[in-house]
Write a protein that holds these residues in place. Structure first.
Motif, PDB file in Angstrom:
ATOM      1  N   SER A   1      11.520  22.186  31.561  1.00  0.00           N
ATOM      2  CA  SER A   1      11.937  23.383  32.274  1.00  0.00           C
ATOM      3  C   SER A   1      11.808  24.677  31.473  1.00  0.00           C
ATOM      4  CB  SER A   1      13.406  23.209  32.713  1.00  0.00           C
ATOM      5  OG  SER A   1      13.876  24.333  33.401  1.00  0.00           O
ATOM      6  N   PHE A   2      12.066  24.641  30.190  1.00  0.00           N
ATOM      7  CA  PHE A   2      12.194  25.863  29.377  1.00  0.00           C
ATOM      8  C   PHE A   2      10.967  26.094  28.506  1.00  0.00           C
ATOM      9  CE2 PHE A   2      13.358  28.300  25.676  1.00  0.00           C
ATOM     10  CZ  PHE A   2      14.261  29.232  26.141  1.00  0.00           C
ATOM     11  N   PRO A   3      10.326  27.269  28.630  1.00  0.00           N
ATOM     12  CA  PRO A   3      10.560  28.361  29.581  1.00  0.00           C
ATOM     13  C   PRO A   3       9.781  28.133  30.865  1.00  0.00           C
ATOM     14  CG  PRO A   3       8.856  29.025  28.059  1.00  0.00           C
ATOM     15  CD  PRO A   3       9.264  27.626  27.660  1.00  0.00           C
ATOM     16  N   SER A   4       9.963  29.000  31.841  1.00  0.00           N
ATOM     17  CA  SER A   4       9.244  28.884  33.107  1.00  0.00           C
ATOM     18  C   SER A   4       7.780  29.257  32.935  1.00  0.00           C
ATOM     19  CB  SER A   4       9.893  29.798  34.157  1.00  0.00           C
ATOM     20  OG  SER A   4       9.041  29.974  35.271  1.00  0.00           O
ATOM     21  N   GLY A   5       6.889  28.319  33.243  1.00  0.00           N
ATOM     22  CA  GLY A   5       5.461  28.582  33.144  1.00  0.00           C
ATOM     23  C   GLY A   5       4.995  29.599  34.173  1.00  0.00           C
ATOM     24  N   HIS A   6       5.546  29.510  35.393  1.00  0.00           N
ATOM     25  CA  HIS A   6       5.191  30.479  36.436  1.00  0.00           C
ATOM     26  C   HIS A   6       5.571  31.897  36.000  1.00  0.00           C
ATOM     27  CE1 HIS A   6       4.303  27.203  39.150  1.00  0.00           C
ATOM     28  NE2 HIS A   6       4.112  28.024  40.171  1.00  0.00           N
ATOM     29  N   THR A   7       6.720  32.020  35.347  1.00  0.00           N
ATOM     30  CA  THR A   7       7.168  33.336  34.893  1.00  0.00           C
ATOM     31  C   THR A   7       6.258  33.856  33.787  1.00  0.00           C
ATOM     32  OG1 THR A   7       9.459  32.796  35.446  1.00  0.00           O
ATOM     33  CG2 THR A   7       9.101  34.613  33.908  1.00  0.00           C
ATOM     34  N   MET A   8       5.897  32.997  32.862  1.00  0.00           N
ATOM     35  CA  MET A   8       4.990  33.383  31.781  1.00  0.00           C
ATOM     36  C   MET A   8       3.649  33.847  32.347  1.00  0.00           C
ATOM     37  SD  MET A   8       6.160  32.940  28.543  1.00  0.00           S
ATOM     38  CE  MET A   8       4.804  32.384  27.503  1.00  0.00           C
ATOM     39  N   VAL A   9       3.107  33.058  33.277  1.00  0.00           N
ATOM     40  CA  VAL A   9       1.826  33.422  33.887  1.00  0.00           C
ATOM     41  C   VAL A   9       1.952  34.729  34.662  1.00  0.00           C
ATOM     42  CG1 VAL A   9       0.180  32.785  35.681  1.00  0.00           C
ATOM     43  CG2 VAL A   9       0.884  31.091  34.005  1.00  0.00           C
ATOM     44  N   SER A  10       3.058  34.886  35.382  1.00  0.00           N
ATOM     45  CA  SER A  10       3.241  36.085  36.200  1.00  0.00           C
ATOM     46  C   SER A  10       3.221  37.349  35.362  1.00  0.00           C
ATOM     47  CB  SER A  10       4.558  35.998  36.983  1.00  0.00           C
ATOM     48  OG  SER A  10       4.536  34.928  37.890  1.00  0.00           O
ATOM     49  N   ILE A  11       4.024  37.376  34.311  1.00  0.00           N
ATOM     50  CA  ILE A  11       4.107  38.609  33.524  1.00  0.00           C
ATOM     51  C   ILE A  11       2.839  38.832  32.708  1.00  0.00           C
ATOM     52  CG2 ILE A  11       5.271  37.570  31.513  1.00  0.00           C
ATOM     53  CD1 ILE A  11       6.948  40.196  31.403  1.00  0.00           C
ATOM     54  N   LEU A  12       2.204  37.763  32.256  1.00  0.00           N
ATOM     55  CA  LEU A  12       0.998  37.927  31.445  1.00  0.00           C
ATOM     56  C   LEU A  12      -0.232  38.241  32.292  1.00  0.00           C
ATOM     57  CD1 LEU A  12       1.827  35.161  28.880  1.00  0.00           C
ATOM     58  CD2 LEU A  12       1.189  37.495  28.258  1.00  0.00           C
ATOM     59  N   LEU A  13      -0.363  37.600  33.456  1.00  0.00           N
ATOM     60  CA  LEU A  13      -1.512  37.882  34.326  1.00  0.00           C
ATOM     61  C   LEU A  13      -1.336  39.213  35.049  1.00  0.00           C
ATOM     62  CD1 LEU A  13      -4.161  37.267  35.734  1.00  0.00           C
ATOM     63  CD2 LEU A  13      -2.884  35.864  37.379  1.00  0.00           C
ATOM     64  N   TYR A  14      -0.228  39.343  35.771  1.00  0.00           N
ATOM     65  CA  TYR A  14      -0.048  40.562  36.563  1.00  0.00           C
ATOM     66  C   TYR A  14       0.263  41.765  35.677  1.00  0.00           C
ATOM     67  CZ  TYR A  14      -0.163  37.212  40.342  1.00  0.00           C
ATOM     68  OH  TYR A  14      -0.565  36.208  41.203  1.00  0.00           O
ATOM     69  N   GLY A  15       0.846  41.512  34.516  1.00  0.00           N
ATOM     70  CA  GLY A  15       1.021  42.600  33.548  1.00  0.00           C
ATOM     71  C   GLY A  15      -0.320  43.068  33.006  1.00  0.00           C
ATOM     72  N   THR A  16      -1.222  42.126  32.762  1.00  0.00           N
ATOM     73  CA  THR A  16      -2.579  42.468  32.333  1.00  0.00           C
ATOM     74  C   THR A  16      -3.298  43.270  33.415  1.00  0.00           C
ATOM     75  OG1 THR A  16      -2.747  40.507  30.913  1.00  0.00           O
ATOM     76  CG2 THR A  16      -4.811  41.526  31.613  1.00  0.00           C
ATOM     77  N   ILE A  17      -3.123  42.854  34.676  1.00  0.00           N
ATOM     78  CA  ILE A  17      -3.756  43.571  35.780  1.00  0.00           C
ATOM     79  C   ILE A  17      -3.224  44.997  35.870  1.00  0.00           C
ATOM     80  CG2 ILE A  17      -4.004  43.668  38.286  1.00  0.00           C
ATOM     81  CD1 ILE A  17      -4.084  40.626  38.303  1.00  0.00           C
ATOM     82  N   ILE A  18      -1.923  45.182  35.648  1.00  0.00           N
ATOM     83  CA  ILE A  18      -1.354  46.534  35.653  1.00  0.00           C
ATOM     84  C   ILE A  18      -2.019  47.400  34.593  1.00  0.00           C
ATOM     85  CG2 ILE A  18       0.729  47.864  35.097  1.00  0.00           C
ATOM     86  CD1 ILE A  18       2.352  45.689  36.511  1.00  0.00           C
ATOM     87  N   ILE A  19      -2.255  46.835  33.424  1.00  0.00           N
ATOM     88  CA  ILE A  19      -2.943  47.573  32.358  1.00  0.00           C
ATOM     89  C   ILE A  19      -4.362  47.927  32.792  1.00  0.00           C
ATOM     90  CG2 ILE A  19      -3.859  47.387  30.007  1.00  0.00           C
ATOM     91  CD1 ILE A  19      -1.363  45.668  29.359  1.00  0.00           C
ATOM     92  N   PHE A  20      -5.047  46.995  33.448  1.00  0.00           N
ATOM     93  CA  PHE A  20      -6.405  47.268  33.944  1.00  0.00           C
ATOM     94  C   PHE A  20      -6.398  48.340  35.033  1.00  0.00           C
ATOM     95  CE2 PHE A  20      -8.010  42.711  32.836  1.00  0.00           C
ATOM     96  CZ  PHE A  20      -8.019  43.068  31.492  1.00  0.00           C
ATOM     97  N   VAL A  21      -5.378  48.308  35.891  1.00  0.00           N
ATOM     98  CA  VAL A  21      -5.258  49.327  36.943  1.00  0.00           C
ATOM     99  C   VAL A  21      -5.138  50.715  36.316  1.00  0.00           C
ATOM    100  CG1 VAL A  21      -3.676  50.241  38.704  1.00  0.00           C
ATOM    101  CG2 VAL A  21      -4.323  47.825  38.739  1.00  0.00           C
ATOM    102  N   ARG A  22      -4.357  50.813  35.257  1.00  0.00           N
ATOM    103  CA  ARG A  22      -4.198  52.104  34.579  1.00  0.00           C
ATOM    104  C   ARG A  22      -5.500  52.570  33.937  1.00  0.00           C
ATOM    105  NH1 ARG A  22       1.561  50.777  31.517  1.00  0.00           N
ATOM    106  NH2 ARG A  22       2.899  51.002  33.358  1.00  0.00           N
TER     107      ARG A  22
END
Length: 208
Positions: free
Chosen positions: A125-146
C-alpha cells in the motif's frame, strides 16, 4: 533564476522530509498514523451511487495502462520536436521516479492495503503508486504547458485541469479504499520532491 532554483530545492527538501516522517510512522505503526488514516477515511468515504461511479472511473486516469499511453504520446511529440532533454525529463519522472522508486519503497515498508475495496487491488500500500504517477506525470505536463502554451486563458485552463487530476485521483484511491490517507500523503510528498529535483537537474526553464 538562482533564487528560483534554491526555492525548488527547498520545497523538494521539505516535501521529502514529510515523506520520511510518514514512512517512519507507518514502518513503526505509530498511533498518529492511525489517527491520520481514520480522520481521512471518515472525511472522504461518504458513499453514494453517484460518488461510487465517479471515483471508480476517475481513478483509472492514474492507472498504468492510461498513464503509459499518455507517456508514449508525449514521448512521440517531444522526439518529433527534437526536444530530447524534455523527453529524458519525462522518462526519468515516469520510469524511475514513479515506477522504480515507488516499487522500491513499497517493498521496503511492506504495508498491507485496507480491506473492503470497491475495486480489487493487490500488492503493498505505501506509498500510493497512482498518486506518484499522478503528480509526476500531470505535474510534468503542467511544466510542458508553461513551456509551450502562450495563450494565457488556455494555459491557465490546462494547468487547472491537470492540477485537479493531481488532487482528485489520489482522493479516489482513499474513496475506493485501496489506500490509506497516509499512503496518499506520502505519494504526494515523495512525488513532488522527485519532480522538483528532476526539474532542477534538467534545468527546465519556464516561460512567464
Amino acid at each position: 533564476m538562482l533564487n528560483k532554483q534554491k526555492l525548488q530545492l527547498l520545497c523538494a527538501s521539505i516535501a521529502f522530509s514529510i515523506f520520511l516522517g510518514l514512512a517512519l510512522g507507518v514502518f513503526l505503526q505509530s498511533e498518529w498514523i492511525d489517527t491520520v488514516n481514520h480522520f481521512g477515511q471518515q472525511l472522504i468515504q461518504k458513499r453514494s451511487p453517484i460518488a461510487d461511479t465517479f471515483f471508480t472511473n476517475i481513478t483509472q486516469l492514474g492507472s498504468v495502462t492510461f498513464t503509459s499511453f499518455v507517456t508514449l504520446l508525449l514521448s512521440a511529440f517531444l522526439i518529433s520536436q527534437r526536444q530530447y532533454r524534455l523527453f529524458l525529463f519525462l522518462i526519468v519522472n515516469i520510469a524511475i521516479s514513479a515506477g522504480l522508486m515507488t516499487q522500491l519503497v513499497k517493498y521496503t515498508i511492506k504495508n498491507p492495503r485496507p480491506s473492503a475495496q470497491l475495486i480489487p487491488e493487490y500488492g503493498y500500500s505505501f506509498p500510493s503508486g497512482h498518486t506518484m504517477v499522478s503528480i509526476l506525470l500531470y505535474g510534468t505536463i503542467i511544466i510542458f504547458v508553461r513551456l509551450y502554451i502562450t495563450n494565457t486563458w488556455l494555459k491557465n485552463s490546462m494547468q487547472f485541469l491537470f492540477l485537479s487530476l493531481i488532487v482528485i485521483i489520489p482522493v479516489s484511491r482513499i474513496y475506493i479504499n485501496v489506500h490509506y490517507p497516509s499512503d496518499i500523503l506520502a505519494g504526494l510528498a515523495l512525488g513532488y520532491s522527485l519532480l522538483m529535483l528532476s526539474h532542477y537537474i534538467f534545468n527546465i526553464g519556464e516561460q512567464t
